[in-house]
Design a protein around this motif. Structure first.
Motif: not given
Ligand code: PM9
Length: 450
Positions: A85-99
């Protein structure tokens, strides 16, 4: 001091196994001349990809021991969320297993048949995931980038006028999002300028279309902006990265690149409705939103890696090391995509081997020969990978992060120059078998008889 050194020392080593040319010839035949089919133990220097191949730091390994493996509400997730969040500023951070898992979820939610998704240049998994939904992936690189020899800065930029025209002619309703790949991997690992991100942003804002970054190599891109773009040198690479993200509505990210992690990804967005749909899909195929297909320890490794990657000393060494390889082969007659990019050197195999037509895959021929000669694994980025969409016949030498030393790079230079000295003897290949999607991973080949 002028010498730029690796800003780390080695604590744990992996042995490399040397093979003989006769062994390598046999292994090539067994793999159907596809280097993806080789066993890693049979490779001396592996430049297949910089993805998931980084050496992790002591701090990352220590953080892994803190990994909280709770199914829901893991502390590891909250540590990653805070950093991201601090780096990107985006509101929702959703983890995934890869790109590509982030890509699949994003495009499943946003795209449908008839849609068009423009980018400076889509990576192959991005293109495949868009087209799997029935939408069309369109590349809009700078026209000048077609010349691999042109030494222009920020050659990864998008052609903004072409984007505007595409939206105008196709209609806003057909374009669910615009993507910018930083750095532009399929376009030679070339950076995208902040001015270009801003200009693309202005166009997308004019039409009310969301802008997403494919942010796999955001830190390398930020370093180029910091180094070469007027106005950014007074900032830190982290501040530059934050500025890059500030122009986007969301991003896909493979933590296997610019987070020094061996696995992982992120899907980020500012849109609450999208985030809800994405999270529902995540639960169906990846896992609960606080782990997204990863172990808690992986989330911790990514959190630490996202901070380490922006160390100015590391980025200076990283970009200098790539440039060293590029200059030492290009200045001795091997055509590369100029100027050297961030994570890889791309040899223009089409230009180097003009006697092999693109239908007989000059990049594949060079990849096979470099393995046969020196045990080096690289990857074709041309007609094998992109079929009729290929603009060039390239061979990519992707450099894993913090893995190889200067003498490995010198060995590479020697090997490439030796192959170059007898390039007329190289022959093309034909495809024997191929799957429907992403054929470069598993197609088999045979040499064309002269
Ligand atoms: N890139 C690469 O080697 C790994 C897969 S092909 C051996 O360059 C971009 C710009 C990428 C990328 C992967 C992905 C997908 C998306 N965008 O591999 O699924 O370079 O984590 O990321 C590879 P994942």
């Amino acid at each position: 001091m002028k010498t730029i050194i690796e800003p780390f020392r080695i604590k744990s080593v992996e042995p490399l196994r040397k093979t003989t040319p006769a062994e390598r010839e046999k292994l090539l035949q067994q793999a159907g001349y596809n280097l993806f089919g080789l066993r890693a133990a049979d490779i001396l220097i592996d430049l297949l990809t910089d993805s998931g191949t980084s050496a992790m730091s002591t701090n990352q390994w220590a953080a892994m021991m803190r990994g909280d493996e709770s199914y829901a509400g893991s502390e590891s997730f909250f540590r990653l969320k805070t950093v991201a969040e601090e780096l990107t500023g985006f509101k929702h951070i959703i983890p995934t297993h890869q790109g590509r898992a982030a890509e699949r979820i994003l495009f499943t939610v946003m795209c449908k048949p008839g849609h068009i998704v423009p980018s400076n240049t889509h990576f192959d998994t991005t293109r495949a995931n868009i087209e799997f939904t029935g939408a069309k992936a369109v590349d809009l690189p700078l026209p000048e980038a077609a010349d691999t020899q042109a030494k222009i800065p920020f050659k990864g930029n998008m052609d903004v006028a072409a984007l505007d025209k595409l939206i105008e002619t196709e209609g806003v309703e057909k374009i669910p999002l615009v993507m910018l790949t930083v750095t532009n991997n399929s376009g030679g690992g070339q950076p995208v300028s902040m001015a270009n991100i801003r200009a693309v942003r202005a166009v997308t804002q004019k039409y009310g279309i969301p802008l997403y970054l494919d942010a796999c190599r955001f830190a390398e891109n930020a370093y180029f902006v910091w180094r070469d773009e007027p106005g950014y040198h007074r900032l830190t690479p982290k501040q530059v990265a934050q500025a890059m993200f500030s122009y986007a509505d969301g991003c896909t990210f493979s933590a296997k690149k610019d987070a020094f992690a061996n696995i992982g990804g992120l899907l980020c967005t500012n849109d609450d409705l999208l985030a809800e749909q994405e999270t529902n899909l995540l639960i169906l195929t990846e896992g609960f939103p606080t782990y997204g297909g990863l172990a808690g320890r992986d989330l911790d490794a990514i959190a630490v890696g996202l901070e380490e990657i922006l160390d100015p000393d590391y980025l200076e060494y990283r970009i200098a090391s790539t440039k060293y390889l590029g200059r030492h082969i290009a200045d001795h007659g091997v055509p590369i995509v100029e100027p050297p990019g961030g994570h890889a050197i791309y040899i223009d195999a089409g230009r180097m081997l003009p006697h092999i037509s693109k239908h007989e895959f000059p990049g594949q021929s060079l990849a096979v020969e470099l393995y046969r000669h020196a045990g080096v694994r690289s990857v074709e980025i041309g007609s094998v990978m992109f079929g009729e969409h290929a603009r060039h016949e390239l061979l990519r030498l992707a450099i894993p992060r913090r893995v190889y030393t200067q003498s490995h790079i010198d060995y590479l230079v020697e090997a490439i120059l030796e192959v170059n000295a007898r390039k007329e003897k190289l022959r093309g290949f034909r495809i024997v078998s191929e799957p429907k999607f992403l054929r470069h991973f598993s197609a088999t080949f045979e040499p064309v008889q002269s």
